[in-house]
Design an enzyme around this catalytic site. Structure first.
Site, PDB file in Angstrom:
ATOM      1  N   GLY A  94       0.834  -1.205   0.000  1.00 38.92           N
ATOM      2  CA  GLY A  94       0.000   0.000   0.000  1.00 38.92           C
ATOM      3  C   GLY A  94       0.864   1.248   0.000  1.00 38.92           C
ATOM      4  O   GLY A  94       2.072   1.183   0.229  1.00 38.92           O
ATOM      5  N   GLY A  96       2.619   3.659   1.463  1.00 40.49           N
ATOM      6  CA  GLY A  96       3.111   3.860   2.819  1.00 40.49           C
ATOM      7  C   GLY A  96       3.736   5.221   3.018  1.00 40.49           C
ATOM      8  O   GLY A  96       4.022   5.637   4.143  1.00 40.49           O
ATOM      9  N   LYS A 117       4.479  12.055  -3.062  1.00 38.17           N
ATOM     10  CA  LYS A 117       5.285  10.928  -2.573  1.00 38.17           C
ATOM     11  C   LYS A 117       6.283  11.468  -1.549  1.00 38.17           C
ATOM     12  O   LYS A 117       7.050  12.377  -1.860  1.00 38.17           O
ATOM     13  CB  LYS A 117       6.009  10.290  -3.763  1.00 38.17           C
ATOM     14  CG  LYS A 117       6.926   9.132  -3.410  1.00 38.17           C
ATOM     15  CD  LYS A 117       7.403   8.440  -4.693  1.00 38.17           C
ATOM     16  CE  LYS A 117       8.481   7.420  -4.435  1.00 38.17           C
ATOM     17  NZ  LYS A 117       8.922   6.765  -5.682  1.00 38.17           N
ATOM     18  N   ASP A 129       8.653   5.776   8.029  1.00 34.94           N
ATOM     19  CA  ASP A 129       8.288   7.112   8.521  1.00 34.94           C
ATOM     20  C   ASP A 129       7.420   7.885   7.537  1.00 34.94           C
ATOM     21  O   ASP A 129       7.019   9.009   7.803  1.00 34.94           O
ATOM     22  CB  ASP A 129       9.560   7.910   8.841  1.00 34.94           C
ATOM     23  CG  ASP A 129      10.430   8.132   7.609  1.00 34.94           C
ATOM     24  OD1 ASP A 129      10.074   7.635   6.512  1.00 34.94           O
ATOM     25  OD2 ASP A 129      11.475   8.804   7.723  1.00 34.94           O
ATOM     26  N   GLY A 130       7.163   7.288   6.374  1.00 38.99           N
ATOM     27  CA  GLY A 130       6.305   7.946   5.395  1.00 38.99           C
ATOM     28  C   GLY A 130       6.988   9.067   4.629  1.00 38.99           C
ATOM     29  O   GLY A 130       6.353   9.765   3.846  1.00 38.99           O
ATOM     30  N   ARG A 187      -1.485  -1.091 -10.051  1.00 37.31           N
ATOM     31  CA  ARG A 187      -0.330  -1.960 -10.244  1.00 37.31           C
ATOM     32  C   ARG A 187      -0.776  -3.407 -10.342  1.00 37.31           C
ATOM     33  O   ARG A 187      -1.900  -3.738  -9.936  1.00 37.31           O
ATOM     34  CB  ARG A 187       0.610  -1.825  -9.034  1.00 37.31           C
ATOM     35  CG  ARG A 187       0.950  -0.394  -8.669  1.00 37.31           C
ATOM     36  CD  ARG A 187       1.043  -0.204  -7.162  1.00 37.31           C
ATOM     37  NE  ARG A 187       1.145   1.220  -6.806  1.00 37.31           N
ATOM     38  CZ  ARG A 187       2.282   1.875  -6.661  1.00 37.31           C
ATOM     39  NH1 ARG A 187       3.418   1.240  -6.810  1.00 37.31           N
ATOM     40  NH2 ARG A 187       2.297   3.148  -6.377  1.00 37.31           N
ATOM     41  N   ASP A 256       4.537  -4.801  -7.405  1.00 40.16           N
ATOM     42  CA  ASP A 256       3.920  -3.534  -6.990  1.00 40.16           C
ATOM     43  C   ASP A 256       4.515  -2.361  -7.746  1.00 40.16           C
ATOM     44  O   ASP A 256       4.007  -1.244  -7.657  1.00 40.16           O
ATOM     45  CB  ASP A 256       4.086  -3.318  -5.475  1.00 40.16           C
ATOM     46  CG  ASP A 256       5.540  -3.449  -5.032  1.00 40.16           C
ATOM     47  OD1 ASP A 256       6.140  -4.495  -5.304  1.00 40.16           O
ATOM     48  OD2 ASP A 256       6.072  -2.489  -4.443  1.00 40.16           O
ATOM     49  N   ASN A 257       5.572  -2.606  -8.489  1.00 34.94           N
ATOM     50  CA  ASN A 257       6.188  -1.536  -9.271  1.00 34.94           C
ATOM     51  C   ASN A 257       5.936  -1.714 -10.767  1.00 34.94           C
ATOM     52  O   ASN A 257       6.681  -1.203 -11.590  1.00 34.94           O
ATOM     53  CB  ASN A 257       7.687  -1.470  -8.987  1.00 34.94           C
ATOM     54  CG  ASN A 257       7.973  -1.045  -7.558  1.00 34.94           C
ATOM     55  OD1 ASN A 257       7.150  -0.378  -6.927  1.00 34.94           O
ATOM     56  ND2 ASN A 257       9.115  -1.438  -7.034  1.00 34.94           N
TER      57      ASN A 257
HETATM   58  P1  AMP Z   1       9.208   0.975  -3.043  1.00 35.62           P
HETATM   59  O1  AMP Z   1      10.453   0.252  -2.659  1.00 35.62           O
HETATM   60  O2  AMP Z   1       9.374   2.460  -3.113  1.00 35.62           O
HETATM   61  O3  AMP Z   1       8.523   0.413  -4.222  1.00 35.62           O
HETATM   62  O4  AMP Z   1       8.232   0.778  -1.792  1.00 35.62           O
HETATM   63  C1  AMP Z   1       7.756  -0.457  -1.376  1.00 35.62           C
HETATM   64  C2  AMP Z   1       6.767  -0.271  -0.254  1.00 35.62           C
HETATM   65  O5  AMP Z   1       7.386   0.299   0.892  1.00 35.62           O
HETATM   66  C3  AMP Z   1       5.595   0.626  -0.579  1.00 35.62           C
HETATM   67  O6  AMP Z   1       4.460   0.106   0.065  1.00 35.62           O
HETATM   68  C4  AMP Z   1       6.004   1.931   0.018  1.00 35.62           C
HETATM   69  O7  AMP Z   1       4.908   2.745   0.315  1.00 35.62           O
HETATM   70  C5  AMP Z   1       6.708   1.485   1.284  1.00 35.62           C
HETATM   71  N1  AMP Z   1       7.684   2.462   1.755  1.00 35.62           N
HETATM   72  C6  AMP Z   1       8.862   2.789   1.194  1.00 35.62           C
HETATM   73  N2  AMP Z   1       9.494   3.744   1.894  1.00 35.62           N
HETATM   74  C7  AMP Z   1       8.705   4.036   2.946  1.00 35.62           C
HETATM   75  C8  AMP Z   1       8.793   4.935   4.048  1.00 35.62           C
HETATM   76  N3  AMP Z   1       9.831   5.745   4.225  1.00 35.62           N
HETATM   77  N4  AMP Z   1       7.763   4.958   4.941  1.00 35.62           N
HETATM   78  C9  AMP Z   1       6.708   4.162   4.785  1.00 35.62           C
HETATM   79  N5  AMP Z   1       6.547   3.290   3.777  1.00 35.62           N
HETATM   80  C10 AMP Z   1       7.540   3.222   2.862  1.00 35.62           C
HETATM   81 MG    MG Z   2       6.963   0.962  -5.238  1.00 32.76          MG
END
Ligand code: AMP
Ligand code: MG
Length: 495
Positions: A94, A96, A117, A129-130, A187, A256-257
């Site tokens: 989701g 995040g 983002k 930490d979002g 996705r 998811d990507n």
């Molecule tokens: P990504 O590696 O960017 O494709 O992210 C994979 C998952 O990790 C997704 O669900 C993102 O929303 C979550 N995510 C990545 N970085 C963070 C973060 N700093 N805080 C919260 N969720 C994250």
């Molecule tokens: Mg991603």
């Protein structure tokens, strides 16, 4: 898709939030979390214009909006739920660290997701930490805009805002928020999520929605789920072929990507190859080379199998029949990829007609590049020049000269057989063989300056990357391969 709201703001925001009307299980209402000191690091004025937004107004107030401190009129922010296979393992994920502000309706009637983002925690943040760091968000901005200029379907970057906050990673880093623009954020993992819920109504609603948004002509197909799958497969085959043809390594092709729109999404650890090498891997976490340059078609095929599984309940009530139908559709991927790839290779070699042995001719050239560790981009530029001038000097193929000259003789004979003028051939080759790609060392140089507060280096790079098919004196320094003896390039997931 029907337009529900027609409000227009001074900046030109005109949102219609169809995703918010999907079943509640597929998203969560959540807004961006305000930051300490919003600032505007970069604004894509051209894209703003295309979206029907007033760049001047955005520049005045944009820091506030693009950092998430002010919600534009008509926005109904939400985080999307999705799952995904990460390096082969299923996980619930989701948004995040992102929120969808809504779908901007453009003056031409287009519909684009506007997503922040790095906008703070959401119900899907798990332990994160979002937030996002400035360097990786600027990197996504540069890479996605470069891909767009190369003619490759991609999410776009409208702005990067600074937050005035530090985020904690291995070290303290300046925080930032990227405004991402996408045909949608649906996705493969969104379907995996709906399937895992075991909620048939949600899965069906999502499929109907995705078709309406991306393949409206197939909404009334005899088997809509199968039609959706076939359309997604075709787009992915075309997309990955385009990646391979410019030397792009996505780096983290988790399900998811992978966007069903067919856009390149998620520029975490991506990079462009310099020397041609099918085994090239840049991501520090991809130790097994799962997402290596040459593996990308196989991985796209694997990801599509995950999509097919998620769609099975909709493909046929009889699950054996559903599996047979999905399997048959999935089996078309290798052929579809090969068709797209071959068509890209033909253009790169200046082949305007089709002959049986074209693939073998291309392969032989690529094998020669590999053996010589020759620069991929510059070798094709040299080939373009050879086709244009009829002279065969300047090919940076430092390996076996005899092998090269025997290949060149075959290529020249092949060009002669198609009986097209040098100009006609050159036009096609120039469009297929960019002079400039975002070279890793150039991107790093721009990011280092920007994070230190000097955005001029990045702006210059962005200007050059915006016009990759014209070689000019200004672009010459950006065409150079990294200095010999440079350390192997490593990328890190932009978290
Ligand atoms: P990504 O590696 O960017 O494709 O992210 C994979 C998952 O990790 C997704 O669900 C993102 O929303 C979550 N995510 C990545 N970085 C963070 C973060 N700093 N805080 C919260 N969720 C994250
Ligand atoms: Mg991603």
């Amino acid at each position: 898709m029907a337009l529900k709201s027609d409000k227009k703001s001074a900046a030109g925001w005109r949102f219609d939030n169809s995703y918010a009307r999907l079943p509640e299980a597929l998203h969560s209402q959540v807004g961006p979390i305000p930051v300490a000191r919003p600032g505007l690091a970069v604004l894509n004025e051209r894209l703003a214009g295309d979206l029907g937004l007033d760049a001047g107004v955005l520049r005045e107030s944009g820091g506030e909006i693009f950092a998430g401190n002010r919600i534009p009129e008509g926005s109904e922010p939400l985080a999307e739920a999705y799952a995904g296979h990460q390096f082969g393992n299923f996980t619930n994920l989701g948004d995040g660290r992102a929120v969808l502000l809504g779908e901007q309706i453009t003056p031409g009637g287009g519909r684009f997701d506007i997503q922040l983002k790095g906008s703070g925690p959401t119900p899907y943040s798990r332990r994160g930490d979002g937030r996002a760091a400035l360097g990786p968000m600027l990197r996504e901005y540069i890479m996605s805009e470069a891909m767009h200029a190369l003619g490759i379907p991609t999410t776009r970057s409208l702005a990067v805002a600074t937050t005035g906050e530090q985020i904690v990673r291995e070290e303290l880093l300046p925080g930032a928020v990227l405004t991402r623009v996408a045909a949608s954020h649906i996705r493969v993992g969104t379907f995996e999520y709906a399937h895992a819920l075991g909620d048939r109504a949600a899965l069906e609603a999502l499929a109907r929605y995705t078709l309406a948004r991306h393949d409206p002509a197939s909404v009334d197909a005899e088997n809509p789920a199968l039609a959706l799958f076939a359309a997604v497969l075709e787009r992915q085959a075309g997309l990955v072929a385009q990646w391979v043809c410019v030397g792009f390594v996505h780096g983290v092709m988790n399900t998811d990507n992978m966007a069903l729109s067919g856009e390149t999404i998620d520029y975490g650890p991506c990079a462009f190859i310099d020397a041609y090498d099918p085994d090239a891997v840049f991501s520090s976490i991809d130790r097994a080379g799962r997402y290596a340059y040459g593996q990308q078609p196989n991985i796209a095929h694997w990801n599509l199998a995950r999509l097919a599984e998620a769609l099975l309940p909709l493909i046929d009530d009889d699950q054996d029949r559903a599996v047979a139908l999905a399997g048959e559709a999935l089996g078309r991927f290798p052929e579809s990829f090969r068709r797209h790839y071959l068509s890209g290779l033909r253009a790169k070699l200046g082949l305007l007609t089709e002959e049986e042995d074209d693939f073998a001719l291309a392969r032989e050239f690529l094998d020669g590049l590999k053996e010589a560790k020759a620069d991929f981009t510059n070798s094709f530029v040299a080939l373009t020049r050879a086709a244009e001038t009829g002279r065969s000097d300047g090919l940076p193929w430092s390996g076996d000269r005899t092998a090269l000259s025997s290949w060149q003789a075959k290529w020249k004979a092949r060009l002669a057989r198609q009986q097209r003028s040098r100009d006609e051939v050159a036009v096609v080759m120039r469009r297929a063989n960019p002079f400039v790609i975002p070279r890793n060392h150039r991107v790093e140089e721009a990011l280092a300056a920007a994070v230190a507060g000097d955005f001029a280096v990045m702006q210059r790079l962005l200007d050059i990357l915006a016009d990759p098919f014209t070689g000019t004196p200004a672009s010459a320094p950006y065409q150079e391969a990294p200095p010999a003896g440079s350390a192997a390039y490593r990328t890190f997931c932009g978290t």
